[in-house]
Design an enzyme around this catalytic site. Structure first.
Site, PDB file in Angstrom:
ATOM      1  CB  CYS A  82       4.363 -38.036  30.915  1.00 28.21           C
ATOM      2  SG  CYS A  82       3.053 -38.352  32.108  1.00 28.21           S
ATOM      3  NE  ARG A  93       8.073 -41.791  27.987  1.00 31.90           N
ATOM      4  CZ  ARG A  93       8.656 -42.669  28.738  1.00 31.90           C
ATOM      5  NH1 ARG A  93       9.789 -43.218  28.364  1.00 31.90           N
ATOM      6  NH2 ARG A  93       8.439 -43.036  30.078  1.00 31.90           N
ATOM      7  CD1 TRP A 145      -1.662 -40.964  27.312  1.00 37.16           C
ATOM      8  CD2 TRP A 145      -2.143 -41.341  29.299  1.00 37.16           C
ATOM      9  NE1 TRP A 145      -2.695 -41.754  27.399  1.00 37.16           N
ATOM     10  CE2 TRP A 145      -2.944 -42.265  28.565  1.00 37.16           C
ATOM     11  CE3 TRP A 145      -2.348 -41.506  30.936  1.00 37.16           C
ATOM     12  CZ2 TRP A 145      -3.977 -43.105  29.137  1.00 37.16           C
ATOM     13  CZ3 TRP A 145      -3.192 -42.385  31.232  1.00 37.16           C
ATOM     14  CH2 TRP A 145      -4.069 -43.220  30.317  1.00 37.16           C
ATOM     15  CG  ASN A 157       7.054 -38.657  33.658  1.00 35.03           C
ATOM     16  OD1 ASN A 157       6.507 -37.709  33.109  1.00 35.03           O
ATOM     17  ND2 ASN A 157       7.942 -39.271  32.925  1.00 35.03           N
ATOM     18  N   GLY A 158       4.258 -40.192  36.681  1.00 36.94           N
ATOM     19  CA  GLY A 158       3.628 -41.055  37.884  1.00 36.94           C
ATOM     20  C   GLY A 158       2.571 -40.807  38.422  1.00 36.94           C
ATOM     21  CD  GLU A 204      -0.725 -58.103  19.798  1.00 37.27           C
ATOM     22  OE1 GLU A 204       0.161 -57.169  19.022  1.00 37.27           O
ATOM     23  OE2 GLU A 204      -0.955 -58.048  20.625  1.00 37.27           O
ATOM     24  CE  LYS A 207       0.055 -54.358  17.871  1.00 38.09           C
ATOM     25  NZ  LYS A 207      -0.172 -54.622  19.482  1.00 38.09           N
ATOM     26  CD  GLU A 243      -2.607 -51.473  20.638  1.00 37.79           C
ATOM     27  OE1 GLU A 243      -2.015 -50.960  21.670  1.00 37.79           O
ATOM     28  OE2 GLU A 243      -1.958 -51.923  19.737  1.00 37.79           O
ATOM     29  CG  HIS A 246     -20.091 -72.082  22.903  1.00 34.88           C
ATOM     30  ND1 HIS A 246     -21.005 -73.151  23.466  1.00 34.88           N
ATOM     31  CD2 HIS A 246     -19.057 -72.860  22.425  1.00 34.88           C
ATOM     32  CE1 HIS A 246     -20.718 -74.283  23.066  1.00 34.88           C
ATOM     33  NE2 HIS A 246     -19.390 -74.175  22.520  1.00 34.88           N
ATOM     34  CE  LYS A 305       6.648 -48.834  22.153  1.00 31.52           C
ATOM     35  NZ  LYS A 305       5.888 -50.016  21.403  1.00 31.52           N
TER      36      LYS A 305
END
Length: 609
Positions: free
Chosen positions: A2, A27, A75, A100-101, A481, A485, A488, A504, A604
């Site tokens: 946050c 963020r 968040w 935050n946390g 990756e 993307k 996301e 497989h 973020k």
């Protein structure tokens, strides 16, 4: 995960707080709020929408402005993204807090506070903190705040104020980033210096366990010593405002801007290698490189994928065994420690909670040689490692990492070369390798020129529900990756696979509706990849191939789409083939109309476990 900004001044700081919240939007958040003190009264506004909605609501009500205030983007962790869970939280309309946390012992403290008669309006752990402080308050905010901080377990960055001491803000940091902004006749607290860009250039970074007291004219940092806090001096760091780093400069989104910044970011990071000098990784790095007999890479998300690419380089070029671990998994499993192992921790922000905890776990096992690959020189990760390399990506605002990934790859490639050189295992001269690497920025510019063809692909992908990305060797992590993307920011399900694994299991998914993206440069594995392409064609799959192989280029048909990419040395193909995948994800997301820079449910800087 946050954002915090708080300040105390002799002027009205409301616009500073709101501007700071906007700069912290990168963020990730799902709600936001602000509280100020005006005429000895705490006034608060909160919303589960964006900062601009909060701003509009505030300016429709003139009672909010004040000379002291706290603000927050949240968040959701404890409690859904609802108004009652949105910060700031209040206790008895006397004390306000942003946090935050995660507080791990909040249930135990909450039970004690309920017995004392405190009423809880939210589901958050944060409300526990503000009531706890209130329970200790006897007219001295410092005393009450410090007593409360001694009881908290977990990770937190906290800022509070009270109506009874209208020119004082208290702040504390443990495991989550927090910085003081030092001004003239005003002082601030923020999660990130970018929140105070244009307000001040002087910053004091709090260390784990620090507590700070701010007034308009002064500030003091206190360091925890057993069960008390004692005054301590922390250095003042000057950070010149770089407004361009937080402005779009004509681009539609930050992600788009950052994709196009990669040629210069990569070039700057190559220069930082100083011709593959081991000292570029820290003054003690040469000694580490001589002593190590293996490497452990720990990271999360995109940084983890850069580590997977690095494994190929380290074992091929440096001839050193390399293991790559997801940080959140590594710390919770039994592993075999090796004091001659170099632990390489990778994080864009340097504040990734799982990576920091995994690093500490490795140290506790006796693996004391550690090196950070990070984009933030002042981060916790850099401070807690023995050596480091700072990538030159510049500020990355978009939640979906782009230029941080490619600059991490440069740093990791350089690491492989430096270790090989110091162990006398380098098979080519450093000058030759550097010349080869120095071609990458211009190749990335050439890749970006294919935007038109990628836009055509994006139209097809935007209509898909699922997709598969295939790659071999170091391009398998690039496939992972690329798929990440797309997931996301477009919310289209995508999975990356090693090409050889197609038969497989994943081949069962292939039909005429499924886009299959294949990374197929003309290298030592191209014949194997061609066989995988044929497997998809035989099932009438929709193929999208990135290649420089002539025979594949000649095979383009209605359901076989090809984009020709420039040739580069096989070792460096991961850099060239990453960028079109980023651009594909970005354009697909814009077609679908998603919030590209602030995708839902993501943040973020992941500062909680």
């Amino acid at each position: 995960m946050c954002g915090i900004i708080a300040g105390v001044s002799y002027r009205n700081i409301l616009r500073v707080l709101l501007s700071g919240l906007k700069k912290l939007e990168y963020r990730g958040y799902d709600s936001c709020g602000v509280a100020t003190l005006t005429n000895s009264k705490l006034t608060r506004y909160r919303t589960v929408s964006r900062v601009e909605v909060l701003e509009q609501e505030i300016f429709n009500h003139p009672e909010l402005p004040g000379t002291i205030g706290i603000a927050h983007t949240r968040w959701a962790t404890h409690g859904a993204p609802e108004i009652r869970n949105t910060h700031p939280h209040l206790s008895h309309n006397a004390i306000a807090i942003v946090h935050n946390g995660i507080i791990e012992n909040f249930e135990e403290i909450k039970h004690q506070l309920l017995q004392k008669g405190y009423v809880f309006e939210s589901d958050t752990d944060t409300e526990v903190i503000v009531h706890l402080i209130h329970s200790f308050y006897k007219g001295n905010l410092f005393v009450a705040f410090s007593q409360a901080m001694l009881l908290l377990k977990g990770a937190y960055a906290v800022a509070i104020m009270t109506k009874d001491e209208p020119q004082k803000i208290m702040a504390a940091r443990f495991g989550a980033p927090l910085v003081l902004g030092i001004g003239k006749n005003e002082n601030f607290v923020a999660s990130d210096p970018v929140a105070l860009s244009g307000v001040t250039e002087k910053f004091v970074y709090l260390e784990n366990g620090d507590l700070a007291e701010l007034s308009p004219d002064s500030y003091q940092v206190f360091q925890r010593n057993e069960f008390v806090f004692v005054p301590v001096n922390r250095p003042v760091t000057k950070i010149t405002a770089q407004e361009n780093s937080v402005s779009l400069e004509g681009f539609t989104h930050y992600m788009e801007k950052e994709i196009y910044e990669q040629p210069s970011a990569v070039s700057n990071t190559i220069q930082a290698l100083s011709g593959f000098a081991p000292e570029a990784y820290g003054f003690n790095a040469p000694d580490f490189f001589k002593k190590l007999n293996r490497i452990l890479i720990i990271a999360c998300g995109t940084s983890y994928y850069s580590g997977l690419v690095a494994k190929y380089w380290i074992e091929k070029i440096a001839k050193v065994h390399c293991n790559v671990e997801i940080a959140s998994e590594y710390r919770y499993r039994e592993s075999v420690p090796d004091p001659q192992c170099l632990v390489v921790a990778i994080s864009q922000s340097g504040e990734t909670a799982d990576t920091l905890a995994a690093l500490q776990h490795a140290k506790n096992q006796g693996m004391e040689m550690s090196l950070a690959i990070c984009n933030v020189a002042t981060s916790s990760l850099v401070k807690e490692t023995e050596a480091h390399f700072i990538t030159k990506a510049g500020t990355e605002i978009g939640v979906a990492s782009t230029k941080a990934f490619t600059t991490q790859l440069i740093a990791l490639y350089g690491l492989a070369v430096c270790i090989a050189d110091i162990k006398n295992r380098l098979e080519q001269s450093k000058d030759y390798i550097l010349d080869r690497l120095s071609e990458i920025p211009s190749l990335l510019k050439e890749v970006l020129s294919h935007r038109g063809a990628i836009e055509e692909w994006a139209q097809d992908f935007s209509n898909a529900l699922n997709s598969i990305y295939l790659g071999r060797g170091q391009l398998y992590p690039v496939a992972l990756e690329g798929a990440l993307k797309l997931k996301e920011i477009s919310y289209i399900h995508a999975e990356g696979y090693p090409s050889g694994e197609l038969k497989h299991g994943p081949l069962a998914l292939v039909d005429k509706m499924l886009p299959v993206l294949v990374i197929a440069p003309s290298n030592s594995l191209i014949e194997k990849v061609k066989s995988n392409i044929q497997e998809v064609k035989a099932r009438k799959g929709r193929l999208y191939v990135l290649t420089n192989d002539e025979s594949i280029l000649e095979s383009s048909t209605k359901n076989f789409h090809v984009i020709q990419l420039p040739k580069t040395h096989e070792d460096l193909e991961s850099l060239v083939y990453t960028v079109p995948l980023q651009l594909l994800a970005y354009i697909t997301a814009t077609i679908k109309g998603t919030d590209v820079d602030k995708p839902r449910n993501l943040a973020k800087s992941v500062t909680v476990e």
